[in-house]
Design a protein around this motif. Structure first.
Motif, short mmCIF file in Angstrom:
data_model
loop_
_atom_site.label_atom_id
_atom_site.label_comp_id
_atom_site.label_asym_id
_atom_site.label_seq_id
_atom_site.Cartn_x
_atom_site.Cartn_y
_atom_site.Cartn_z
N ALA A 1 1.02 -1.25 -0.06
CA ALA A 1 -0.23 0.03 0.02
C ALA A 1 0.96 1.27 -0.04
O ALA A 1 0.60 2.31 -0.83
CB ALA A 1 -0.90 -0.02 1.09
N LEU A 2 1.99 1.41 0.86
CA LEU A 2 2.69 2.39 0.81
C LEU A 2 4.17 2.69 0.51
O LEU A 2 4.60 3.66 0.00
CB LEU A 2 2.92 2.63 2.23
N ASN A 3 4.52 1.34 -0.04
CA ASN A 3 6.13 1.22 -0.68
C ASN A 3 7.17 1.49 0.45
O ASN A 3 7.37 2.89 0.68
CB ASN A 3 6.17 2.34 -1.69
N MET A 4 7.31 0.50 1.30
CA MET A 4 8.12 1.04 2.36
C MET A 4 9.48 1.50 2.26
O MET A 4 10.01 2.09 2.85
CB MET A 4 8.42 -0.23 3.39
N GLU A 5 10.17 1.07 1.18
CA GLU A 5 11.65 1.48 0.89
C GLU A 5 11.43 3.17 0.61
O GLU A 5 12.19 4.00 1.03
CB GLU A 5 11.82 1.12 -0.45
N GLN A 6 10.17 3.74 0.08
CA GLN A 6 10.27 5.37 0.08
C GLN A 6 9.86 5.86 1.12
O GLN A 6 10.45 6.80 1.61
CB GLN A 6 9.22 5.44 -1.13
N ILE A 7 8.97 5.07 2.13
CA ILE A 7 8.74 5.55 3.49
C ILE A 7 9.95 5.82 4.31
O ILE A 7 10.05 6.83 5.08
CB ILE A 7 7.67 4.67 4.20
N TYR A 8 10.80 4.69 4.22
CA TYR A 8 12.13 5.04 4.90
C TYR A 8 13.05 6.09 4.26
O TYR A 8 13.48 6.85 5.16
CB TYR A 8 12.96 3.96 4.86
N ARG A 9 13.05 6.17 3.20
CA ARG A 9 14.13 7.28 2.69
C ARG A 9 13.38 8.49 2.65
O ARG A 9 13.97 9.63 2.89
CB ARG A 9 14.31 6.87 1.08
N ASP A 10 11.94 8.71 2.81
CA ASP A 10 11.43 9.79 2.85
C ASP A 10 11.17 10.33 4.55
O ASP A 10 10.50 11.29 4.88
CB ASP A 10 10.24 10.22 2.32
#
Length: 496
Positions: free
Chosen positions: A433-442
């Motif tokens: 749902a959220l794309n965790m890789e992008q969540i961490y980076r942002d």
């Protein structure tokens, strides 16, 4: 239903809630700050409040209330009435005098267990455990069950799940875990947790934990972090959720990851829906779902390499130079040394579920009468050798290591392993749902909390564990996501 009847029911629920909050506050105090000489008086007060709560839960007034609202058009009050009915039946199916004798036995048993563990003397504890098992067997008969006697005890912790389902998922998971442990053991990769075991001032460990708790969304204006011998979460109400951790000056990972673990529990407790507060529905769906929330933040998020890449500033602000100078890959791999131990609380995340399976299988066999209490030490050693590849050198680090059975907590252990399985399924859905890789980076972990608030937290006890899984993942209880998580993670760490 009339407005007056609704007000009477809500007032009764609120009164019970006040007693529960007072008891939880006394539990927090007992774990964190009570003077040793004050313990006996406190236990008497706890007994008084517990008896008063029991009277409210089993009163004629309670029966009248839940019978009126079981068919209410108000879904929340209807579900609250069902919780009250279930509690009433659990409390009244067991004869009062028999339960009182059992409670007194457990109080004495815990003290004997402490002595037996200290002296490595299972024979001292054995007669007390035999009596507790006998009580739990009778209680299961009083409550009733359809397929397996252990189901009656399991329902207290994992409503909606039965032995046949847990047997199936554990049987599917066990061979993979044992094989993964063996492949890690055979690996030539060097993974050294000692690189992280350097002097790290306790005040800085605390500051680091608080900084990370803030990053994941735990609200310190609605909580606090204290010190206790064993980490714990005390959910007094959603506006007062306290956690505790412990410290080792030479191993910061113990405090930081226990803070992340308890912080996950705390996030759940802080975010129950406002519409269910004071209704008895503002509690976890099950112990396994509660554990899934702590493990999600500890194992799946805060032990992710990208988590530390995006929170490197926190590490630099508080960690000693020996840790700061480690490159990210070495730091990450050092967090994940796998070294099976006979002791559950020292277990790595690969062997931990096997510890739980040992306890589940043994307590299930005890309750069903398949084995006797006197056979426990040897049965424990055999399963430990078969599952973990290690044999306890004595009963203190074997059958006597956990307090649970001395206090009558049968049916609880499976929740620890189920928590991992639930967490893996939820993490897979969150990633989709959220794309965790992008969540961490942002650095947008607050979005994970919001997702959990929408799909898990707000419902409290309104949904069973299996309903939550079905609604959030589209699947029932499955081990695929958990197996993939572990295999992919340790394949990279140990070059399998």
């Amino acid at each position: 239903m009339s407005m007056q009847q609704k007000e009477i029911f809500l007032k009764h629920l609120n009164e019970m809630n006040h007693y529960k909050q007072a008891l939880e506050l006394m539990t927090w105090d007992r774990h964190t700050s009570i003077p040793n000489d004050g313990l006996q008086d406190r236990l008497e007060i706890v007994g008084f409040f517990t008896e008063k709560l029991h009277q409210l839960q089993t009163s004629d007034k309670m029966v009248n209330c839940f019978e009126q609202f079981l068919s209410s058009g108000d879904s929340i009050l209807q579900q609250a009435a069902q919780v009250c009915k279930t509690t009433y039946e659990q409390k009244t199916n067991i004869p009062k005098e028999e339960y009182k004798a059992y409670a007194m036995l457990c109080s004495e048993s815990e003290a004997v267990w402490h002595q037996a563990k200290q002296e490595d003397n299972f024979k001292l504890f054995e007669p007390f455990l035999e009596k507790i098992v006998s009580y739990k067997q009778r209680f299961a008969d009083y409550v009733g069950y359809e397929s397996h006697i252990y189901d009656a005890l399991l329902q207290e912790h994992e409503p909606g799940l039965e032995v046949k389902e847990i047997d199936e998922v554990f049987a599917d998971l066990r061979p993979m875990l044992i094989d993964l442990l063996q492949r890690i053991k055979n690996s030539e990769a060097v993974v050294d947790a000692n690189l992280l075991r350097v002097p790290f001032a306790i005040e800085k460990q605390k500051s680091m934990s608080l900084a990370l708790l803030e990053r994941i969304g735990y609200k310190l204006n609605k909580g606090r972090m204290d010190t206790s011998a064993h980490p714990y979460t005390f959910g007094i109400n959603p506006n007062d959720v306290r956690i505790s951790t412990y410290y080792d000056e030479n191993d910061f990972t113990r405090s930081v990851f226990s803070a992340m673990h308890e912080g996950g529990h705390g996030l759940y407790e802080q975010n129950f829906g406002t519409d269910i507060q004071h209704t008895l529905l503002a509690e976890a769906s099950s112990m396994g779902i509660h554990e899934s929330q702590s493990l999600l933040w500890e194992s799946f998020i805060s032990k992710n390499k990208l988590f530390w890449e995006s929170n490197r500033d926190v590490l630099k602000a508080y960690a000693p130079q020996e840790i700061q100078k480690l490159d990210l890959e070495t730091f990450y791999r050092s967090l994940h040394q796998v070294s099976p131990s006979p002791i559950r609380l020292e277990a790595d995340e690969v062997s931990y579920p096997l510890h739980i399976m040992i306890r589940y299988e043994l307590e299930k066999d005890l309750i069903s009468g398949k084995i006797k209490v006197s056979s426990l030490p040897e049965a424990w050693r055999e399963k430990s050798a078969a599952y973990l590849g290690v044999t306890p050198s004595n009963d203190t680090e074997g059958v006597l290591q956990d307090i649970h059975w001395s206090s009558g907590d049968f049916g609880y252990f499976p929740s620890y392993a189920l928590g991992y399985i639930y967490a893996a399924q939820l993490y897979e859905s969150i990633d989709g749902a959220l794309n965790m890789e992008q969540i961490y980076r942002d650095q947008n972990l607050h979005l994970v909390k919001e997702w959990l608030k929408e799909h898990i937290y707000q419902y409290g006890k309104r949904k069973t564990p299996l309903q939550l899984l079905k609604d959030t993942t589209g699947k029932g209880l499955q081990t695929d996501a958990y197996k993939t998580f572990l295999q992919d993670k340790y394949k990279g760490i140990y070059h399998l």
